[in-house]
Structure formats: structure tokens, C-alpha cells
Design an enzyme around this catalytic site. Structure first.
Site, PDB file in Angstrom:
ATOM      1  N   HIS A 155      27.579  44.213  43.667  1.00  0.00           N
ATOM      2  CA  HIS A 155      28.761  43.603  44.268  1.00  0.00           C
ATOM      3  C   HIS A 155      28.732  43.884  45.755  1.00  0.00           C
ATOM      4  CE1 HIS A 155      33.012  42.706  45.097  1.00  0.00           C
ATOM      5  NE2 HIS A 155      33.008  42.046  43.970  1.00  0.00           N
ATOM      6  N   ASP A 210      32.092  39.865  36.681  1.00  0.00           N
ATOM      7  CA  ASP A 210      31.620  38.526  36.352  1.00  0.00           C
ATOM      8  C   ASP A 210      30.617  38.557  35.201  1.00  0.00           C
ATOM      9  OD1 ASP A 210      33.058  37.315  38.515  1.00  0.00           O
ATOM     10  OD2 ASP A 210      31.555  38.141  39.856  1.00  0.00           O
TER      11      ASP A 210
END
Length: 434
Positions: free
Chosen positions: A311, A369
Site C-alpha cells: 500500500h 483490496d
């Protein structure tokens, strides 16, 4: 907005032998900041920061991220605690107002949101203008922006009561618009809101019930939906939130500002990541092909990259991913999905990412995600709806940030500067001499 900024001294900037003192400010937690607001006036220079990744664009009291610790706080509360113990509407109240609601405040807020779930009847004509194969995000973006044409009574951003009405309307009507877009995209009749249901139950009912038969709402599925909404409600000054604030800084009405956030979220580098992750898992196909794709991900000369790992902000395990991992197993177990190739691939990839030195050294941990696409697919949503659900959740964060911005006396209209590298001053050349 009452400030919590503390003065931490000054930083000295030396340019061409001349020194300038720049104030250093500290917040409650997180990195200190150097105040460069007077830099251009003092030096005739700008700072250069593409993407604003080293620039604090605002003071905010809503959300805090510590990427190294893997920490996400809503108004000081860890996201894990809110996902486990809170509800989406209670979390929404917290983000907007700064404190968790009392029992009476919770009832009043829930009733207010519930009473705003219906759409203006003429919006139905607006929907009919979309092509039958229009992407749900296109419909969501267009319809949210058009709300200002239907609700003229709440456009004055200087009126606190009108701002409140807009906030409540946006939170209440986003699920109705999202479900309407979904039904329109699959050719089914739209389902009106049911005010006897909770926020998440109502959304599921509007998406999956049909006039021919009753839809039975599974409490585990509704709880999973609520957790997904909580986990995606806000995430500091990300691209879409910054877009909402930038639009709001001009004095634009709240519906236009939120529509700008929806448009920004639509980008595959932002809200479309969970869809891309699910598509990647499907591309891998079977567990025995994982080594092939992992090898490709490690190859610098191969453009392929594993979606759902690492991320931009978190340099540790994404705290939202921990909650989503548990939610994924709960949903698949409840739905009886025991032999899921996609889940098998996901679990094996997760194991590799947590043990392979390559992933550990680069801190490529599974993010939210990685799991959310699996859950949404299992619930029956097509990939075209993934970002729509993200926008529904994030509306609460956007509207909280927008409202905070309007209460900030130091807020100015956004006006980024640039490092110009184009042509210098030159005279116009007539057509016959070019």
C-alpha cells in the site's frame, strides 16, 4: 474548528547565502510540519512536490494513519474496534460530529437518515436518459451531481442547517442511487427503500430483491456489508478526499463536491484496486500457477504486478485487511462456498506474502483490496459495482472532510503552483510566415 496545533520552533532555510526562518508545527500525533505559507513572499520561490506526498494541505481532526505501525484511527478510535463493535451509521455520526453518539443521539440520527432514503420521483426520468449498458459508476457520478438540481433548499453552504440537511441526504440517498444504478444496469425494476430495515439491510434488499419474490436478508451477510462500509468510510487526505476539499474550497455546493469525489475514485489507481485484484486472481486460475505469477512479479523486466499487495501509505499489514480476512471466511462459510478456486489462490498468495523474504523485505503485505473483491463477488455483486460500493462508504468521509473544511477559518481556495518548463516569451508568427 478549534485548533490543536502546537508550535515546535523553527526550521532554517538558506538560499543564496540568505537564511529564512520557517515555523514548525506539531499535531496530536504524526509527523511535524514545516509551514511554508510565507515562502513565496519571502523568497520568491515555491516548493516542488508532485502528488503532494510531502505536503500537508490542511489541518484535520478526522482520520489518522500511521503507515509504519499499520494503524488507522477514526477520530482516535482504532478501525478494528469500530469494525467489531460499531455500526456504519454510528461510525458515520462519529466521523461527522467528532464523538460517538449517545443512545438518544443514535436513534435520532438513524431516524433522520432513514427518512431521507427516497429519491425525488423526477430523478427516475433522469435515469432513463442513460444507455442500458451504462457503467454503474457513470450513473452514480452523474446522478449525485444532478441532486443539486432537485434539492434547492439545501445548497447554501453558509447555513448550518442546510449543510446538515445535505449531509443527511447524501448519506441516505447514496445507497438508493447505487442500487438503482445496479438494477438499471442488469435490466431489473428498481426497488424502493424499506425504512424498517437497517442501512446495510436496506441496501442489500434494494439490490437483490425482485417484485416476484421476497428477499431473505441474512444477518451475517448484512453484518459483512456493514463492516465493508466502516472500513472504507475514510482514509485521510487521499486523492478523492483531496478532490472533494479542492472543489469545496471554491464554494461549490455539496452535491457537486461529492460528485467530484466519485469521479476521482473511479480511477483504477484509487477505487478500482479491488476489482483489479479479483481479475488478477481469476487470471492466475489455479493454485499450481501461483509460482509462475510470483516469479513474474519479482522480475523487474516483466510489467506484471500482483494486485492487492502493499500500500502506498501502509508499510506494515493493512489494519483493514485483518478485519476483511475474518469477514471473508465468515461470508464464504455462511454461503457454503468451501471449494473456491479464487479463495484458495488468495489464501496461498497470502501465505507466500507473509513468509517470502522478497515480500517481507519490500513490505508487500495483503491490503484491504485483496479481500474485499472476493467478498463482494461472493455476495453477488459484479465487478462493475465494486467501486460504487466504495463510493457509498466513502461519502461519509468526504462529507465529513467537506464540513470540517468549511468550519476552518484558515481555509483558502485551492491554488497549487507549478514549475513551468514550457516555451519562453515569444512573438506571434502570422500564418503566412510559419
Amino acid at each position: 474548528m478549534e485548533t490543536n496545533i502546537t508550535n515546535k520552533g523553527t526550521a532554517t532555510l538558506t538560499v543564496d547565502g540568505k537564511s529564512y526562518e520557517l515555523p514548525i508545527y506539531g499535531g496530536t500525533i504524526g509527523p511535524d510540519t514545516i509551514d511554508v505559507r510565507a515562502l513565496y513572499k519571502q523568497t520568491g520561490m515555491f516548493t516542488f512536490d508532485p502528488g503532494y506526498t510531502s505536503t500537508a494541505s490542511t489541518e484535520s481532526q478526522i482520520t489518522f494513519i500511521d503507515g509504519d505501525k499499520g494503524q488507522l484511527l477514526y477520530r482516535g478510535y482504532p478501525i478494528e474496534q469500530l469494525a467489531e463493535k460499531s455500526t456504519f451509521l454510528e461510525t458515520a455520526y462519529l466521523l461527522i460530529n467528532g464523538e460517538l453518539p449517545t443512545h438518544e443521539q443514535s436513534i435520532e440520527f438513524t431516524n433522520t437518515i432513514t427518512n431521507h432514503t427516497m429519491l425525488h420521483e423526477q430523478i427516475e426520468r433522469f435515469f432513463q436518459g442513460f444507455r442500458r449498458d451504462a457503467h454503474p459508476m457513470a450513473m452514480l457520478c452523474g446522478t449525485v451531481g444532478a441532486l443539486s438540481a432537485f434539492y434547492h433548499d439545501s445548497l447554501n453552504i453558509e447555513d448550518n442547517s442546510q449543510r446538515d440537511i445535505s449531509i443527511h441526504r447524501l448519506i441516505a440517498k447514496m445507497p438508493t442511487i447505487a442500487a438503482r444504478a445496479y438494477k438499471y444496469s442488469i435490466g431489473q425494476p428498481h426497488v424502493f427503500p424499506d425504512n424498517s430495515l437497517s442501512y446495510s439491510e436496506n441496501f442489500l434488499n434494494m439490490c437483490f430483491s425482485v417484485p416476484a419474490e421476497k428477499y431473505e436478508i441474512n444477518p451475517i451477510i448484512a453484518d459483512a456489508m456493514d463492516k465493508i462500509f466502516i472500513l472504507h468510510a475514510d482514509h485521510e487526505q487521499n486523492a478523492s478526499t483531496s478532490t472533494v476539499r479542492l472543489a469545496g474550497s471554491s464554494g461549490a455546493n455539496p452535491y457537486a463536491c461529492i460528485a467530484s469525489g466519485v469521479a476521482c475514485l473511479w480511477g483504477p489507481s484509487h477505487g478500482g484496486a479491488n476489482e483489479a485484484c479479483l481479475n488478477m486472481l481469476k487470471e492466475i486460475g489455479t493454485v499450481d500457477r501461483i509460482p509462475e505469477f510470483v516469479a513474474r512479479a519479482k522480475d523487474r523486466n516483466d510489467p506484471f504486478r500482483l494486485m492487492g499487495f502493499g500500500h502506498r501509505v501502509y508499510k506494515n499489514y493493512d489494519p483493514r485487511a485483518k478485519v476483511m480476512q475474518e469477514t471473508t471466511h465468515a461470508v464464504l462459510g455462511e454461503l457454503g462456498i468451501k471449494d473456491s478456486p479464487v479463495l484458495d489462490i488468495a489464501m496461498e498468495l497470502e501465505k507466500i506474502a507473509l513468509n517470502d523474504p522478497y515480500f517481507i523485505d519490500k513490505k508487500l503485505y495483503p491490503n484491504v483490496d485483496f479481500y474485499s473483491g472476493i467478498v463482494l463477488s461472493a455476495l453477488g455483486f459484479p465487478t462493475s459495482m465494486f467501486t460504487v460500493l466504495f463510493a457509498m462508504s466513502r461519502t461519509v468521509g468526504w462529507i465529513s472532510q467537506w464540513n470540517e473544511m468549511l468550519e476552518d477559518s484558515s481555509q483558502r481556495i485551492g491554488r497549487p503552483r507549478q514549475l513551468y518548463t514550457g516555451a519562453g516569451l515569444r512573438d506571434y508568427t502570422p500564418m503566412d510566415k510559419r
